[in-house]
Design an enzyme around this catalytic site. Structure first.
Site: not given
Ligand code: NAD
Ligand code: DAU
Length: 357
Positions: A42, A66, A138-140, A163, A166-167, A262
């Site tokens: 959390l 954790d 992630t695709d990143e 980020y 680290s992934k 965007n």
């Molecule tokens: P998020 O930030 O919404 O949630 C992350 C969760 O992990 C939180 O509930 C947090 O409390 C928990 N957490 C963090 N550190 C922890 C620890 N040390 N021990 C236990 N729990 C811990 O993230 P999300 O957007 O739901 O992403 C989830 C996963 O999917 C991530 O691995 C992210 O890299 C991957 N991902 C996200 C996206 C996206 O668009 N959001 C896309 C592709 C992949």
């Molecule tokens: O591609 C998968 C990834 O998508 C995940 O691995 C990450 O966890 C998730 O956060 C997301 O990363 P992005 O950096 O693509 O998402 P974000 O929503 O932060 O930004 C999306 C795009 O919008 C990016 O090009 C940055 C831009 N942006 C973002 C924010 C927050 C803006 O222009 N303005 C903003 O305020």
């Protein structure tokens, strides 16, 4: 691994976050016989209110803890006879990784190694012969594309932000545990998700939130960066598919085949909210403010998801028109959720619900 695996007890990490909570809600409804243990520390991004639909389900257990705590992970794996780990827990926001990279390395690299090591020992104990470990990535990790082309599973890793680095580190450890120790691993790499329970620091929920409050809409750089958007329910279904049918040691890309600049997404969200908030056409677009670019901002992501379709039969079901309209309506109907998340009040729910246990 067998062709089709029916998990009986799954450890989901990070199940209180955006994708993890959507996954648990989806998975428990679709697999009523399976137990789910949600291990989540959390952080600011973890919100147990996302899980009210399952919190009283006898097959669900929440553990606040954790992923770097090896004895805790070992206890859960053994006590719950876990036969699958689905690892979502992470620090997930690129901008935060630029202002403070250290926690990203701890959680996303060290945390992954702890889970892999404890999974290896657990599997070798023989308690769960069909055990499998699924890494959500992630695709990143592939870096940035030019105007043409797609990331495939064989695209070299070329992460550009702390980020994504680290992934990528986590993904390489997954590969190493498969190659070195024979751990049955799966690794998914997904594009940008959208949908309910998305923390309003990320582009789409931030824009919705700011539009409602008539605040500036910060668009980084020239707004021409491209992301491929996938509804979180389609991602949840893809994760379930890979868990049950994926081949050991494989990587599966997951994407929506839905590329947007965007600025086009921000304009669309503005226009849909003009209509819903009874504002005049174009009014919300006046809030758009171009701001300094994100350092190292990847220009374009686009996923080739042919492998998961060809081998496992998964493809997205949401059209973007439907998904984005539903998402905007969800945020409008759940303003209390947004208010609690932005004020930090949601954190009290844990104490009320789990305090003293
Ligand atoms: P998020 O930030 O919404 O949630 C992350 C969760 O992990 C939180 O509930 C947090 O409390 C928990 N957490 C963090 N550190 C922890 C620890 N040390 N021990 C236990 N729990 C811990 O993230 P999300 O957007 O739901 O992403 C989830 C996963 O999917 C991530 O691995 C992210 O890299 C991957 N991902 C996200 C996206 C996206 O668009 N959001 C896309 C592709 C992949
Ligand atoms: O591609 C998968 C990834 O998508 C995940 O691995 C990450 O966890 C998730 O956060 C997301 O990363 P992005 O950096 O693509 O998402 P974000 O929503 O932060 O930004 C999306 C795009 O919008 C990016 O090009 C940055 C831009 N942006 C973002 C924010 C927050 C803006 O222009 N303005 C903003 O305020």
């Amino acid at each position: 691994m067998t062709d089709s695996f029916t998990p009986r007890a799954v450890l989901v990490t990070g199940g209180a976050g955006f994708i993890g909570s959507n996954f648990i809600n989806y998975f428990m409804a679709a697999n009523p016989g399976c137990r789910v243990v949600n291990l989540d520390i959390l952080t600011y991004a973890g919100n147990l209110k996302n899980l009210t639909a399952v919190e009283n389900n006898p097959n669900y257990r929440f553990v606040r803890g954790d992923i770097c705590d090896a004895p805790l992970v070992a206890d859960i794996l053994a006590a719950e006879k876990i036969d699958a780990v689905v690892h979502f827990a992470a620090e997930s926001h690129v901008d935060r990784s630029i202002s403070g990279p250290e926690i990203f390395v701890r959680t996303n690299v060290l945390g992954t190694q702890v889970l892999l090591e404890e999974s290896r020992k657990h599997r070798e104990s023989g308690v769960a012969p069909e055990f499998r470990y699924l890494q959500i990535s992630t695709d990143e990790v592939y870096g940035s594309l030019g105007p043409a082309g797609y990331f495939t599973e064989t695209t070299p890793l070329a992460a550009n932000s702390p980020y994504s680095a680290s992934k990528a580190g986590g993904d390489l450890l997954v590969r190493a545990y498969h190659e070195t120790f024979g751990l049955p691993t799966l690794n998914t790499r997904c594009s940008n998700n959208y949908g309910p329970y998305h923390f309003p620091e990320k582009l789409i929920p931030l824009m919705i939130h700011n539009i409602i409050d008539k605040k500036p809409l910060p668009v980084y750089g020239d707004g021409q960066n491209v992301r491929d958007w996938l509804h979180v329910k389609d991602h949840s279904r893809a994760v379930e598919t890979v868990l049950k049918k994926g081949r050991s040691g494989e990587v599966y890309n997951i994407g929506g085949n839905n590329e947007w600049k965007n600025i086009d997404i921000v304009n669309l969200v503005c226009d849909l909210l003009d209509e819903r908030l009874g504002r005049k056409p174009g009014e919300n677009r006046e809030l758009i403010t171009f701001v300094k670019d994100r350092p190292g901002h990847d220009r374009r992501y686009a996923i080739d998801a042919a492998k998961i379709k060809r081998e496992l039969g998964w493809e997205p079901s949401y059209t973007f028109d439907k998904g984005i309209a539903e998402t905007i309506d969800w945020y409008l109907a759940n303003q209390t959720w947004v208010a609690e998340v932005t004020s930090g009040a949601y954190r009290e729910y844990y104490e009320k619900q789990y305090g003293g246990r």
